[in-house]
Structures are given as C-alpha cells and as structure tokens.
Design an enzyme around this catalytic site. Structure first.
Site, mmCIF file in Angstrom:
data_model
loop_
_atom_site.group_PDB
_atom_site.id
_atom_site.type_symbol
_atom_site.label_atom_id
_atom_site.label_comp_id
_atom_site.label_asym_id
_atom_site.label_seq_id
_atom_site.Cartn_x
_atom_site.Cartn_y
_atom_site.Cartn_z
ATOM 1 C CB CYS A 131 96.301 5.358 48.299
ATOM 2 S SG CYS A 131 94.752 5.648 47.453
ATOM 3 C CB CYS A 134 95.981 8.041 45.759
ATOM 4 S SG CYS A 134 94.764 7.542 46.976
ATOM 5 C CG ASP A 135 99.970 7.966 45.454
ATOM 6 O OD1 ASP A 135 99.437 9.055 45.160
ATOM 7 O OD2 ASP A 135 100.268 7.652 46.612
#
Ligand SMILES: Cc1cc2nc3c(=O)[nH]c(=O)nc-3n(C[C@H](O)[C@H](O)[C@H](O)COP(=O)(O)OP(=O)(O)OC[C@H]3O[C@@H](n4cnc5c(N)ncnc54)[C@H](O)[C@@H]3O)c2cc1C
Length: 303
Positions: A131, A134-135
């Site tokens: 992701c 997300c990261d």
C-alpha cells in the site's frame, strides 16, 4: 439466535458499523473468521488514520475492537460459511451456528495479492509494502521500487515519485494495462525508471530491505537494484463467492454499491474494501461502516 443486524467481518468497517448500529439501538452480532481488526493487524505502523497520530496496526485494531465491544455488540470468532440474503429474516450460517438477521452488513474486506518471490514474506512490513498510500511517506527521499502494470501501480508510482528520490517501476509485460493518460504521465516523470518485461525474483536485505533482484524475461539478464522498499501493486482479491447470485458483484468480484453502501439486495448493506470504491483505506472503511449501519437502522424502521 436472532439479531437486528448481523455484520460479517470485524475489520475497521465491521467494527465501525457495530458502534453505529448499537448506538441506533439495534442488537448486533459481528462475526469474524480470523482475528479482530482485519488487515491492519499486519501493519507495523499506521500514520494516516485521523486523530490517532502514529500507532501500530495492532493498537488500532484493539482500540476499534474495545470500542465496539463496549457498546454491547456480540463479537464472535466464527467464520461465515453460507448466507440466505434474499429472504426475510435473513439467515447467516457460521462455523459456530446459525443466526437470523433483520439486516446484514457485509464487511469481509479484500486481500492484497502477493508476488510469491523469495524474501517477500520475510521483509513484509520491513520494506515490502502492499500500500503506497499507507507507507510511501516512510521512504521520503529514498530510492524505491514498485511492481505492477495496472492503474493502481501507475497511480502509486506517481505518488511515490513525489515523495521519493527515485522510483523504479517493474512490469512483467511490454505495455501497461492501466489507462493511457496515467501511463503517459509515468513515462515522462523524470525520477521514474521503467523496467518492462521484468520480474522481481528476490527481495534481499538485513533487518530491512536493501535491494531486489530483477530479471529481464527476454534476455534472462539479472541485476541487483539497491532500493529501500518494494511496493507490490499487483491487485486486490475480494472473496465474495459466498454472496454470488444474491448481491450484484462487479466484474472484478467486488460487491457493487455506491457511497450509500446499499447493495442490490434489499436489507443487505456493504462496507469497506469489499465494495466497489476508489480508495481502500482504514478511514474509508470506517466511514462506510457508519453509513452502512445508519442505512441498516433506517431499513429496520420501515420493515
Ligand atoms: C500491509 C497493509 C498495510 C496497510 N496500511 C494501511 C495504513 O497505514 N493506513 C490505511 O488507512 N490503510 C492501510 N491498509 C489498508 C487497510 O488495512 C484496509 O483498507 C482496511 O483494513 C479495510 O477494512 P475492512 O474492514 O473493509 O476490511 P478488512 O480489514 O480486510 O477486514 C475484513 C475482516 O473480515 C473477515 N472475514 C472475511 N471473510 C469472512 C467470513 N466469511 N466470515 C467471517 N469473517 C470474515 C476477515 O478475516 C477480516 O478480519 C493496509 C493494508 C495492508 C494489507
């Protein structure tokens, strides 16, 4: 056992739905086949859920679980094996028993597809990510790689290029599957290098990812690419065969629903990653849970 609302899945969407349904005065069962919290329990760090600041996936999962349990929802570790959704009351059959429900909220999530290469699982959460949204921010200013050829991979490559010093996009074919407009934007982006006809063979490193071994499928040539992260964007797989023929599924297997979280079946609502939507994140899953539970409460009032 009979409940006003039965929720399938205790991820962020299901647990958020439980809070809203209980606060609407409904009796609620949440059925979970694996572990409370859903996908986020596999996430070492979460930074983008509003209000919590930096936290771990496990901490956030526990907070979501505790909040739902405190409202009085019955949260049961039972996998759903069969549903009868087109009748009233609806019936949900699990590994532990059978439940009747006025309304059903499907919140069973989706799984990120893995590559299956050497080192992938070992470095998951330590440089291998599924992701970019997300990261990506954890690798600001660093060299990273991303694998995939669809719209998600192209969008993520552009997103990463705005944060990271260099992005190597690895695709197993000689053309992208994603839209031309995105592919064109990727091709002209200065800090994106594209390796076509290539596959990731191995993720290497010590305590975190340090490099990946990439193979050109045509020449057979292999090279070691020094990167801090490998983002895997080869798709999500929803698992909705249980619901086939009862609620409408998209070609890709997601449950078809708009922002109102209503499915094609009366009294059946859907929340989170399992439905057709643009952005699959904790915050959008939790938002869906609220919308689906509120819609279920309204439906219960009139049926
Ligand atoms: C490695 C990783 C890192 C991520 N990091 C972030 C991040 O930092 N920030 C962010 O916003 N998002 C992040 N995400 C995405 C986020 O986790 C998902 O968008 C979110 O969890 C979706 O919530 P959900 O409730 O829809 O589904 P899920 O979290 O997938 O929960 C669904 C639940 O339903 C259960 N279930 C499935 N089938 C059945 C059945 N038949 N019977 C009973 N239970 C069933 C599953 O076991 C699961 O617990 C990350 C995802 C991954 C994989």
């Amino acid at each position: 056992m009979k409940y006003d609302v039965v929720i399938i899945g205790a991820g962020p969407a299901g647990l958020s739905a439980a809070v809203y349904a209980r606060r609407a005065g409904l009796s609620v069962a949440v059925l979970e086949q694996n572990i409370y919290g859903g996908q986020i329990v596999n996430t070492p760090e979460v930074e983008n859920y509003p209000g919590t600041g930096k936290t771990t996936g496990v901490e956030l999962a526990m907070a979501l679980y505790n909040q739902a349990a405190e409202t009085g929802a019955d949260i049961l570790l039972e996998g759903v094996t069969e549903v009868k959704l087109t009748q009233d009351p609806k019936v949900v059959i699990t590994t532990g028993g059978e439940y009747e429900a006025g309304a059903v909220i499907i919140a069973n999530g989706a799984k990120r597809r893995h590559l299956g290469c050497k080192g992938e699982e070992e470095f998951s959460g330590r440089g291998v990510s599924y992701c970019a949204t997300c990261d990506g921010a954890f690798f600001r200013g660093k060299e990273v790689s991303i694998v995939g050829g669809g719209n998600t991979a192209l969008e993520d490559a552009l997103f990463l290029a705005n944060n990271c010093s260099k992005v190597t996009l690895i695709h197993r074919r000689d053309q992208f599957r994603g839209s031309k407009i995105l592919a064109d934007a990727v091709v002209v982006k200065e800090n994106i290098e594209i390796l076509y006809d290539s596959t990731v063979e191995e993720v290497c490193g010590g305590s975190v990812v340090e490099s990946i071994r990439v193979r050109n499928k045509l020449s057979g040539e292999e090279k070691l690419l020094p990167v801090s992260a490998l983002f895997v964007a080869v798709g999500l797989s929803p698992e909705n065969s249980l619901f086939e023929g009862q609620v409408e599924l998209s070609e890709a297997g997601y449950i078809v629903a708009g922002e109102d979280c209503c499915t094609s079946c009366s009294g059946v609502f859907v929340a989170g990653d399992t439905r057709t939507k643009e952005l699959r994140q904790i915050v959008t899953a939790a938002a869906d849970g609220a919308v689906a539970a509120t819609a279920a409460a309204r439906w219960m009032d009139t049926h």
